[in-house]
Design an enzyme around this catalytic site. Structure first.
Site, PDB file in Angstrom:
ATOM      1  CD  GLU A  54      -2.156 -11.969  14.132  1.00  0.00           C
ATOM      2  OE1 GLU A  54      -0.932 -11.797  13.948  1.00  0.00           O
ATOM      3  OE2 GLU A  54      -3.042 -11.787  14.529  1.00  0.00           O
ATOM      4  CG  HIS A 109      -0.330   0.057   2.511  1.00  0.00           C
ATOM      5  ND1 HIS A 109       0.166  -1.249   3.044  1.00  0.00           N
ATOM      6  CD2 HIS A 109      -0.067   1.113   3.539  1.00  0.00           C
ATOM      7  CE1 HIS A 109       0.885  -0.627   4.276  1.00  0.00           C
ATOM      8  NE2 HIS A 109       0.685   0.762   4.389  1.00  0.00           N
ATOM      9  NE  ARG A 157      -0.090  -0.490  14.465  1.00  0.00           N
ATOM     10  CZ  ARG A 157      -0.853  -0.239  13.089  1.00  0.00           C
ATOM     11  NH1 ARG A 157      -0.110  -0.791  12.033  1.00  0.00           N
ATOM     12  NH2 ARG A 157      -1.858   0.536  12.844  1.00  0.00           N
TER      13      ARG A 157
END
Ligand SMILES: *[C@@H]1O[C@H](CO)[C@@H](O)[C@H](O)[C@H]1NC(C)=O
Ligand SMILES: *[C@@H]1O[C@H](CO)[C@@H](O)[C@H](O)[C@H]1NC(C)=O
Ligand SMILES: *[C@@H]1O[C@H](CO)[C@@H](O)[C@H](O)[C@H]1NC(C)=O
Ligand SMILES: *[C@@H]1O[C@H](CO)[C@@H](O)[C@H](O)[C@H]1NC(C)=O
Length: 424
Positions: free
Chosen positions: A308, A113, A355
């Site tokens: 996940e 992106h 993160r």
């Protein structure tokens, strides 16, 4: 009056002259820039990064490293791309490096992106003509970005953009859907690919293509999908117990005040793992067509970070093709430095945690190189360009070393004074 007229007249003539000369000059400059052969445009060429020397072999005695790497994303916006020139300038490898690799083609799904240049560098690191590459460009990016990726893809018969694009939302279902869109395209591809591997723009390969092929054909993985993960631990249960929804393109949030979900369909036990995989072609077809797989997919639409649990759960079903019901974290698919594993799994992040995941710095490289993983995550060419520059040169060196065909000069990113690499 007469005087004034002359003054006005002179002024006008002068003004016209200025306008004409500025215009001529601009046209001339425009022409000379656009007509100049691409190679004289020197500004985007990176010199050899000296800080990479410790990661490469010594150049031939008395010689020095040079680099002619004129990779520039701007090139993609300059009208029609000259593909043969681009392939040379960006050092794309244009032949299979061995029979062994030719007989075991790989499929890649790359979701991107941002960071066109980083993507180009990832692509040239993993590109080989026998493989196939599905690029999922996020539907929320600017049109010009997508056009540039399309232009690059048009230079290769085996690189294409997914036929459907999602607006991908962090931890949302769209992330899973993006992979499925590519899988649908790959399922019907003429390329006889043996495994599909998913990557994001911040991954970079550690193994050469030959090493990947050998790893995936080793005894443990010859007939088996790789989906690292374990039975869902209790602290991850919230992800599939309550309902979530995407705020398109931003994040995924709890729905209402935590509405409970029905239990999984067909009494499936939910697993938890990484979103990364290496899957066999029959398994991909199973994912696209099997009733249980489709029901689990529908049930997963309002879960948190379904990528996940989805792959790893399906891969623990005894009936799924190539499944691995006893599998856990093994496979060495990705090296990641998680902040909460500092001191136990790794020696700390020399770049920076974002993160909870390390963006690698230069001093992380030795640790990555000493490991045995297929890919490493994450690199960022703005935050820590040195790490990406050196891993790239180190990786290309390894790829060329493993070549069983004559190495073409254009495939080298760095050469010594004689135009050869010392490592041949
Ligand atoms: C020169 O090129 C720029 C952009 O490439 C364009 O905007 C401008 O009109 C051109 N000037 C002339 C005189 O052609
Ligand atoms: C490119 O730049 C280098 C110096 O960085 C210079 O030596 C070389 O002559 C330049 N090449 C061209 C074609 O302009
Ligand atoms: C593309 O670049 C090559 C050099 O690699 C050159 O020979 C060819 O003429 C160029 N083609 C076009 C259409 O400009
Ligand atoms: C997957 O590919 C097979 C073989 O080409 C084809 O028969 C099947 O219809 C495809 N499935 C989907 C869901 O596209």
């Amino acid at each position: 009056m007469f005087n004034l007229n002359i003054k006005v007249c002179c002024f006008l003539i002068l003004a016209i002259c200025v306008v004409i000369s500025v215009t001529m000059c601009t046209i001339f400059l425009n022409l000379s820039v656009s007509m100049a052969p691409a190679r004289t445009c020197n500004t985007s060429c990176r010199p050899f990064p000296d800080y990479c020397t410790p990661y490469l072999p010594q150049p031939t005695r008395g010689k020095q490293w040079h680099q002619w790497d004129c990779l520039s994303k701007d090139r993609l916006n300059e009208g029609k791309l000259n593909c043969s020139l681009m392939l040379k300038e960006l050092h794309f490898i244009t032949e299979p490096m061995s029979q062994e690799e030719k007989q075991f083609p790989l499929a890649f799904i790359i979701t991107i992106h941002k960071e066109l240049e980083t993507f180009m560098r990832l692509l040239r690191a993993i590109y080989f003509p026998q493989n196939i590459y599905c690029i999922h460009v996020d539907a929320k990016v600017e049109e010009s970005y997508k056009a540039s990726v399309q232009q690059l893809a048009n230079c290769f018969p085996n690189v294409f953009l997914s036929s459907i694009s999602e607006v991908v939302t962090y931890a949302g279902f769209s992330r899973l859907q993006a992979d499925l869109n590519c899988m649908k395209d790959l399922n019907t591809s003429q390329v006889p690919w043996k495994r599909v591997i998913n990557l994001c723009g911040q991954d970079f390969p550690i193994k050469s293509n030959l090493e990947l092929v050998r790893h995936l054909q080793s005894k443990a993985w010859r007939d088996t999908n790789m989906t690292p993960g374990i039975r869902q631990p209790s602290y991850m249960r919230y992800r599939t117990q309550r309902q979530y929804q995407e705020v398109a393109g931003l994040h995924t949030v709890s729905r209402g005040h935590g509405i409970y979900k029905t239990p999984p369909p067909h009494n499936i036990e939910i697993y938890f793992g990484t979103a990364y995989y290496a899957l066999t072609r029959p398994f991909v077809r199973f994912v696209l067509e099997d009733r249980v797989a489709k029901d689990l997919l529908d049930w997963s639409r309002d879960t948190y970070s379904p990528d996940e649990h989805y792959w790893v759960t399906l891969n623990h079903l005894v009936d799924a093709p190539g499944s691995n019901p006893q599998g856990e974290w093994e496979g060495e698919i990705r090296t990641v430095k998680w902040s909460d594993q500092e001191g136990t799994q790794h020696n700390g992040c020399k770049g920076r945690y974002i993160r909870g995941i390390c963006i690698y710095g230069l001093d992380d490289l030795q640790w990555i190189m000493d490991g045995n993983h297929m890919f490493a995550n994450k690199f960022d060419s703005h935050l820590f360009p040195e790490a990406l520059n050196c891993i790239e040169l180190w990786h290309r060196h390894k790829v060329l070393q493993h070549a069983q065909v004559p190495v073409q000069p254009e495939w080298r990113i760095a050469t010594d004074d004689n135009g050869v690499t010392a490592w041949q």
